[in-house]
Design an enzyme around this catalytic site. Sequence first.
Site, PDB file in Angstrom:
ATOM      1  CG  ASP A  10      29.154 -43.257  -2.481  1.00 53.69           C
ATOM      2  OD1 ASP A  10      28.613 -43.465  -3.316  1.00 53.69           O
ATOM      3  OD2 ASP A  10      30.355 -43.175  -1.774  1.00 53.69           O
ATOM      4  CG  ASN A  17      40.492 -41.177   2.751  1.00 53.01           C
ATOM      5  OD1 ASN A  17      39.569 -41.983   2.249  1.00 53.01           O
ATOM      6  ND2 ASN A  17      40.121 -39.688   3.603  1.00 53.01           N
ATOM      7  CG  HIS A  19      37.437 -42.540   1.425  1.00 51.77           C
ATOM      8  ND1 HIS A  19      36.909 -41.623   1.083  1.00 51.77           N
ATOM      9  CD2 HIS A  19      36.837 -43.265   0.331  1.00 51.77           C
ATOM     10  CE1 HIS A  19      36.333 -41.220  -0.379  1.00 51.77           C
ATOM     11  NE2 HIS A  19      36.641 -42.492  -1.031  1.00 51.77           N
ATOM     12  CD  GLU A  52      36.595 -38.943   3.511  1.00 51.51           C
ATOM     13  OE1 GLU A  52      37.255 -39.597   4.317  1.00 51.51           O
ATOM     14  OE2 GLU A  52      35.819 -38.460   2.655  1.00 51.51           O
TER      15      GLU A  52
HETATM   16  C1  GLP Z   1      35.215 -41.841  -4.754  1.00 53.70           C
HETATM   17  C2  GLP Z   1      33.760 -42.928  -3.694  1.00 53.70           C
HETATM   18  C3  GLP Z   1      34.401 -44.398  -3.631  1.00 53.70           C
HETATM   19  C4  GLP Z   1      35.136 -45.070  -4.461  1.00 53.70           C
HETATM   20  C5  GLP Z   1      36.725 -44.132  -4.514  1.00 53.70           C
HETATM   21  C6  GLP Z   1      37.803 -44.027  -5.348  1.00 53.70           C
HETATM   22  O1  GLP Z   1      35.502 -41.199  -3.524  1.00 53.70           O
HETATM   23  N1  GLP Z   1      33.115 -42.629  -2.738  1.00 53.70           N
HETATM   24  O2  GLP Z   1      32.490 -45.502  -3.436  1.00 53.70           O
HETATM   25  O3  GLP Z   1      35.680 -46.060  -4.011  1.00 53.70           O
HETATM   26  O4  GLP Z   1      36.410 -42.582  -4.367  1.00 53.70           O
HETATM   27  O5  GLP Z   1      37.209 -43.657  -6.656  1.00 53.70           O
HETATM   28  P1  GLP Z   1      38.431 -44.432  -7.642  1.00 53.70           P
HETATM   29  O6  GLP Z   1      38.022 -45.633  -8.100  1.00 53.70           O
HETATM   30  O7  GLP Z   1      37.883 -43.203  -8.803  1.00 53.70           O
HETATM   31  O8  GLP Z   1      39.978 -44.233  -7.165  1.00 53.70           O
END
Ligand code: GLP
Length: 246
Positions: free
Chosen positions: A65, A134, A136, A141
């Site tokens: 993303d 959440n 995602h 989302e």
């Molecule tokens: C972001 C990214 C995701 C990622 C998520 C969790 O929003 N778009 O791809 O998996 O955060 O991040 P973290 O690993 O820092 O908790």
Amino acid sequence: MEVYETSEQVGCRVADLVSEVVSEKPDSVLSLPTGSTPLPTYKELGRRVAEKELSFDRVQVFILDEYVGLTPSDPQSYRATIKREATEILGIPEDQVYGPKGESDTPELAAKQYESAIRDAGGIDFLLAGLGTNGHIAFNEPGTSFSERTHVVKLSEETRRDNGRFFIDSETPSHAITQGLETILSAQRIVLVVTGENKADALAVALGQIPSTSCPASALQYHGDVTIVADRPAARKLLLSLDAKG
Ligand code: GLP
């Protein structure tokens, strides 16, 4: 689900899974996430590359993303982040790393072009994903249809708050381009990596309940080759709910 005591152990296990894929098919198409969770994995893979146990020089990477409105040279863009935290240390040539063009004036078109680029590369062999608090996955989302391909999303307040830690001097972007759940489910093999107590609720809903668009990661239940690698704090609530169901 595989459960380990520490995030370093999780990182080593996921590094093993990535290593197997790349050793078997050196020109694999990988999809990789940004975020804190995969950092121990990238560190361990970087060590293996430095010690010449493994080479990534023929793989292609499609980032999951990207924020809308950030150029690839912005340090907070996912393009810059994945380079800094993963692809550079793995020795993957820059022209083999692709991301949605978040800087485009026409993000919807950029999303479609990204989907085509994945298809033209022959699809994703191995996709590594993290989990948002959440539920995602990538930037899909809650409420996203499971049949969406790469598309533009408006980020939820919770996601903007979680990711605000990276935007000290600027506003957290409001929109992103993300691989859709259908794109993600089209990958041959998926590994979901989850660490930390703050992910325990999301993981328990994603895997312990009937799939629902209110928890995007629950779509993974429809894929035939998913490995979940978690640390104990992240897995605790899911393990409790599975125990309770007998
Ligand atoms: C972001 C990214 C995701 C990622 C998520 C969790 O929003 N778009 O791809 O998996 O955060 O991040 P973290 O690993 O820092 O908790």
